[in-house]
Design a protein around this motif. Sequence first.
Motif, PDB file in Angstrom:
ATOM      1  N   GLU A  64       0.911  -1.303   0.028  1.00  0.00           N
ATOM      2  CA  GLU A  64      -0.082  -0.027  -0.032  1.00  0.00           C
ATOM      3  C   GLU A  64       0.815   1.390  -0.094  1.00  0.00           C
ATOM      4  N   SER A  65       2.016   1.255   0.621  1.00  0.00           N
ATOM      5  CA  SER A  65       2.816   2.531   0.614  1.00  0.00           C
ATOM      6  C   SER A  65       3.304   3.006  -0.520  1.00  0.00           C
ATOM      7  N   PRO A  68      -0.098   5.095  -5.438  1.00  0.00           N
ATOM      8  CA  PRO A  68      -0.641   6.513  -5.430  1.00  0.00           C
ATOM      9  C   PRO A  68      -1.998   6.578  -4.766  1.00  0.00           C
ATOM     10  N   ARG A  69      -2.427   7.551  -4.195  1.00  0.00           N
ATOM     11  CA  ARG A  69      -3.894   7.736  -3.488  1.00  0.00           C
ATOM     12  C   ARG A  69      -4.910   7.829  -4.616  1.00  0.00           C
ATOM     13  N   MET A  70      -4.648   8.099  -5.839  1.00  0.00           N
ATOM     14  CA  MET A  70      -5.936   8.319  -7.101  1.00  0.00           C
ATOM     15  C   MET A  70      -5.809   6.855  -7.879  1.00  0.00           C
ATOM     16  N   ARG A  92     -10.438   0.206   0.149  1.00  0.00           N
ATOM     17  CA  ARG A  92     -11.349   1.192  -0.418  1.00  0.00           C
ATOM     18  C   ARG A  92     -11.938   2.436   0.259  1.00  0.00           C
ATOM     19  N   ARG A  94      -9.783   3.892   2.508  1.00  0.00           N
ATOM     20  CA  ARG A  94      -8.820   4.736   2.579  1.00  0.00           C
ATOM     21  C   ARG A  94      -8.628   5.423   1.316  1.00  0.00           C
ATOM     22  N   GLY A  95      -9.507   5.473   0.329  1.00  0.00           N
ATOM     23  CA  GLY A  95      -9.765   6.356  -1.003  1.00  0.00           C
ATOM     24  C   GLY A  95      -9.282   5.639  -2.229  1.00  0.00           C
ATOM     25  N   TYR A  96      -8.970   4.359  -2.257  1.00  0.00           N
ATOM     26  CA  TYR A  96      -8.565   3.839  -3.631  1.00  0.00           C
ATOM     27  C   TYR A  96      -9.882   2.957  -4.265  1.00  0.00           C
TER      28      TYR A  96
END
Length: 146
Positions: A64-65, A68-70, A92, A94-96
């Motif tokens: 995960e690190s 990229p967030r988008m 999901r 967390r924004g993915y």
Amino acid sequence: AQGTYAEHSEAVKNIDMRVTSERLRPVVLQANRGPEHFAELHRMFARLERTDGLPLPQLLSETESRLPRMLSVLAIVQQVDEAGALALAMLRRRGYAVTVIVNQSSEEYMDNAARLAAHHLPTLPLHDEQSITALSQKWLLQGMAR
């Protein structure tokens, strides 16, 4: 020379056929766009091997690190347990954008899809070789509509 054998039995002895694979290094392709990236993604998919080294929750935690967030995350699984479904759901949250492709027969797909649907995760079936074409066409049409 390596790879040259006098008899078939010698070649068979040299093949490393394991029931399980404990490869611990995930295959990660950096996010990008364009035809070169698509070609590299295609080559990467062709070389993938199933592994038993990292359970899905640990794999997601390890990688995960580097995401990229988008990023849209496409998880291709044969089966998913409750811990795996929860790990994908947390990704999901967390924004993915997470979509799961389940590569199973129709009967087994329903069990996995129900587990993922309980976490509101979009799930697509990959029952057989013809499903690959249908999924590809669906994604291509969705991408063109954007």
